[in-house]
Design a protein around this motif. Structure first.
Motif, PDB file in Angstrom:
ATOM      1  N   GLY A  62       0.786  -1.226   0.000  1.00 18.78           N
ATOM      2  CA  GLY A  62       0.000   0.000   0.000  1.00 18.78           C
ATOM      3  C   GLY A  62       0.815   1.271   0.000  1.00 18.78           C
ATOM      4  N   CYS A  63       2.147   1.166   0.177  1.00 18.35           N
ATOM      5  CA  CYS A  63       2.959   2.385   0.170  1.00 18.35           C
ATOM      6  C   CYS A  63       3.666   2.594  -1.157  1.00 18.35           C
ATOM      7  CB  CYS A  63       3.974   2.384   1.312  1.00 18.35           C
ATOM      8  SG  CYS A  63       5.275   1.166   1.135  1.00 18.35           S
ATOM      9  N   ARG A  64       3.576   1.632  -2.077  1.00 20.76           N
ATOM     10  CA  ARG A  64       4.130   1.836  -3.420  1.00 20.76           C
ATOM     11  C   ARG A  64       3.098   2.568  -4.257  1.00 20.76           C
ATOM     12  NH1 ARG A  64       5.238  -4.451  -3.921  1.00 20.76           N
ATOM     13  NH2 ARG A  64       6.470  -4.666  -2.029  1.00 20.76           N
ATOM     14  N   LEU A  65       3.384   3.793  -4.588  1.00 20.85           N
ATOM     15  CA  LEU A  65       2.425   4.622  -5.305  1.00 20.85           C
ATOM     16  C   LEU A  65       2.855   4.809  -6.750  1.00 20.85           C
ATOM     17  CD1 LEU A  65       1.743   7.469  -2.697  1.00 20.85           C
ATOM     18  CD2 LEU A  65       0.565   5.277  -2.966  1.00 20.85           C
ATOM     19  N   LEU A  66       1.894   4.696  -7.650  1.00 17.40           N
ATOM     20  CA  LEU A  66       2.117   5.001  -9.063  1.00 17.40           C
ATOM     21  C   LEU A  66       1.066   6.018  -9.491  1.00 17.40           C
ATOM     22  CD1 LEU A  66       3.525   4.458 -11.806  1.00 17.40           C
ATOM     23  CD2 LEU A  66       1.802   2.681 -12.202  1.00 17.40           C
ATOM     24  N   VAL A  67       1.518   7.158  -9.987  1.00 15.39           N
ATOM     25  CA  VAL A  67       0.617   8.193 -10.500  1.00 15.39           C
ATOM     26  C   VAL A  67       0.809   8.226 -12.003  1.00 15.39           C
ATOM     27  CG1 VAL A  67      -0.047  10.617 -10.389  1.00 15.39           C
ATOM     28  CG2 VAL A  67       0.865   9.480  -8.350  1.00 15.39           C
ATOM     29  N   PRO A  68      -0.123   7.652 -12.785  1.00 15.20           N
ATOM     30  CA  PRO A  68       0.122   7.422 -14.210  1.00 15.20           C
ATOM     31  C   PRO A  68      -0.031   8.638 -15.109  1.00 15.20           C
ATOM     32  CG  PRO A  68      -2.002   6.524 -13.582  1.00 15.20           C
ATOM     33  CD  PRO A  68      -1.367   7.015 -12.328  1.00 15.20           C
ATOM     34  N   ASP A  69      -0.424   9.783 -14.568  1.00 13.01           N
ATOM     35  CA  ASP A  69      -0.553  10.970 -15.422  1.00 13.01           C
ATOM     36  C   ASP A  69      -0.406  12.226 -14.566  1.00 13.01           C
ATOM     37  OD1 ASP A  69      -0.930  12.646 -17.523  1.00 13.01           O
ATOM     38  OD2 ASP A  69      -2.894  11.903 -18.109  1.00 13.01           O
ATOM     39  N   VAL A  70       0.808  12.737 -14.496  1.00 12.39           N
ATOM     40  CA  VAL A  70       1.095  13.952 -13.731  1.00 12.39           C
ATOM     41  C   VAL A  70       1.125  15.118 -14.706  1.00 12.39           C
ATOM     42  CG1 VAL A  70       2.762  15.127 -12.252  1.00 12.39           C
ATOM     43  CG2 VAL A  70       2.423  12.654 -12.038  1.00 12.39           C
ATOM     44  N   ALA A  71       0.293  16.131 -14.465  1.00 14.36           N
ATOM     45  CA  ALA A  71       0.204  17.255 -15.403  1.00 14.36           C
ATOM     46  C   ALA A  71       0.365  18.616 -14.737  1.00 14.36           C
ATOM     47  CB  ALA A  71      -1.130  17.208 -16.151  1.00 14.36           C
ATOM     48  N   ASP A  72       0.080  18.719 -13.447  1.00 12.63           N
ATOM     49  CA  ASP A  72       0.131  20.002 -12.747  1.00 12.63           C
ATOM     50  C   ASP A  72       1.580  20.395 -12.482  1.00 12.63           C
ATOM     51  OD1 ASP A  72      -0.088  22.202 -11.129  1.00 12.63           O
ATOM     52  OD2 ASP A  72      -1.329  21.248  -9.597  1.00 12.63           O
TER      53      ASP A  72
END
Length: 339
Positions: free
Chosen positions: A146-156
């Motif tokens: 639960g601590c491995r994070l994947l953010v597949p679309d960073v735009a900001d």
């Protein structure tokens, strides 16, 4: 006490820019005045290695299914080494928006993240930094414990994944324009140089056939990237692990704006006026490397988090390095091949 002691002639710092500033300018109410006037508390020769937001630049090309799997293991290794508590851990994956291979690569990354054994984010402050990523991205994908994070679309542009070093197991993906390898590389270099803080290391993944077709674009990207270590088809952290190659931030930082630091360490040959170290490695492991034009001796690098006998192999390598002997080589090679 140590940095100001008269018997200490020079200082080298690792950590964050805040660590550097606390030593150089102090932490009292006069620290900012010292910075503005350029009068440091420590005026000895001082070098530093301070991290940053490290990019992985994925150049579009004729990747096979095995290539996607291998490079996914490569990316996750660069992210999950020491659970991301690493000054050169991969933090931002730069991929071509128009390349259908981007989704195939992300699917392969997800599979590797899902299959890794449990490992926790233990470093002080990592829970708060991961919480900041989750707050910015409530829909972030979570894997394993639960601590491995994947953010597949960073735009900001103000996204925490793009503005500060997470120093934990979170990986963001930025999709950039460019319908050819050359056009994409131009966009990726501009983004890495101008938008991401830090100049310690950058990695470029490029298929040998793509580089043969676009040699000027790849060479130009390596030349223009403002990082102390540029790694082509290997994690830039290998530059530190080698021990003899110069390791440090790209030159140009000042004490008032320290960035990723100043000076180089390791540098066994004591080279002067170093701008950057450039590393190259095979794109594909053996035996596929023979067919892609990137011959390799190893089926899978032993530092990969997916290497089944990585720990035993690296222990054997350490013993061999400390006391080289021909009798140690068969066991070392056998252990590497078992992985």
């Amino acid at each position: 006490m140590l940095t100001t002691h008269p018997e200490v002639d020079a200082v080298h710092i690792t950590g964050s820019a805040r660590t550097h500033d606390a030593v150089v300018w102090g932490t009292d109410d006069r620290a900012e005045q010292r910075r503005r006037t350029g009068i440091p508390l420590v005026d000895k020769p001082l070098t530093s290695e301070l991290g940053g937001v490290s990019p992985f630049i994925v150049v579009p090309g004729p990747w096979s299914a095995a290539d996607f799997r291998h490079q996914a293991e490569h990316i996750v290794t660069a992210k999950m080494n020491n659970s991301g508590h690493n000054c050169i851990a991969a933090q931002v994956l730069l991929v071509p928006r128009q390349w259908d291979g981007a989704e195939r690569l992300l699917d392969a990354v997800r599979a590797v993240l899902r299959d890794l054994p449990f490992r926790t984010d233990y470093y002080p402050g990592s829970a708060q930094r991961l919480a900041a990523v989750r707050k910015a991205h409530p829909g972030a994908e979570m894997y394993g414990d639960g601590c491995r994070l994947l953010v597949p679309d960073v735009a900001d542009p103000a996204d925490p994944l793009l503005t500060e070093e997470v120093f934990a197991s979170a990986l963001g993906v930025v999709r950039l324009p460019g319908d050819t390898p050359a056009a994409f590389l131009d966009q990726a270099v501009r983004f890495a140089n101008d938008r991401l803080p830090g100049t310690l290391g950058a990695t470029v993944l490029v298929h040998p056939r793509t580089e043969r077709d676009h040699p000027a674009a790849v060479a130009g990207a390596v030349d223009r990237l403002r990082y102390g270590t540029i790694a082509v088809n290997t994690w830039s952290g290998v530059g530190f692990l080698l021990g003899h190659t110069p390791w440090g931030a790209h030159p140009g930082h000042t004490r008032q704006d320290i960035g990723s630091g100043t000076g180089f360490v390791n540098n066994t040959w004591m080279l002067d006026d170093v701008e950057k170290t450039v590393l190259r490695a095979p794109f594909a492991p053996a035996p596929r490397g023979l067919f892609t034009g990137s011959p390799s001796l190893a089926p899978r690098p032993p530092h990969f988090v997916t290497h089944r006998s990585g720990r035993a192999t690296l222990e054997r390598l350490a013993h061999y390095t400390a006391a080289p002997a021909a009798r140690r080589l068969p066991g070392l090679l056998a252990s590497a091949l078992r992985g």
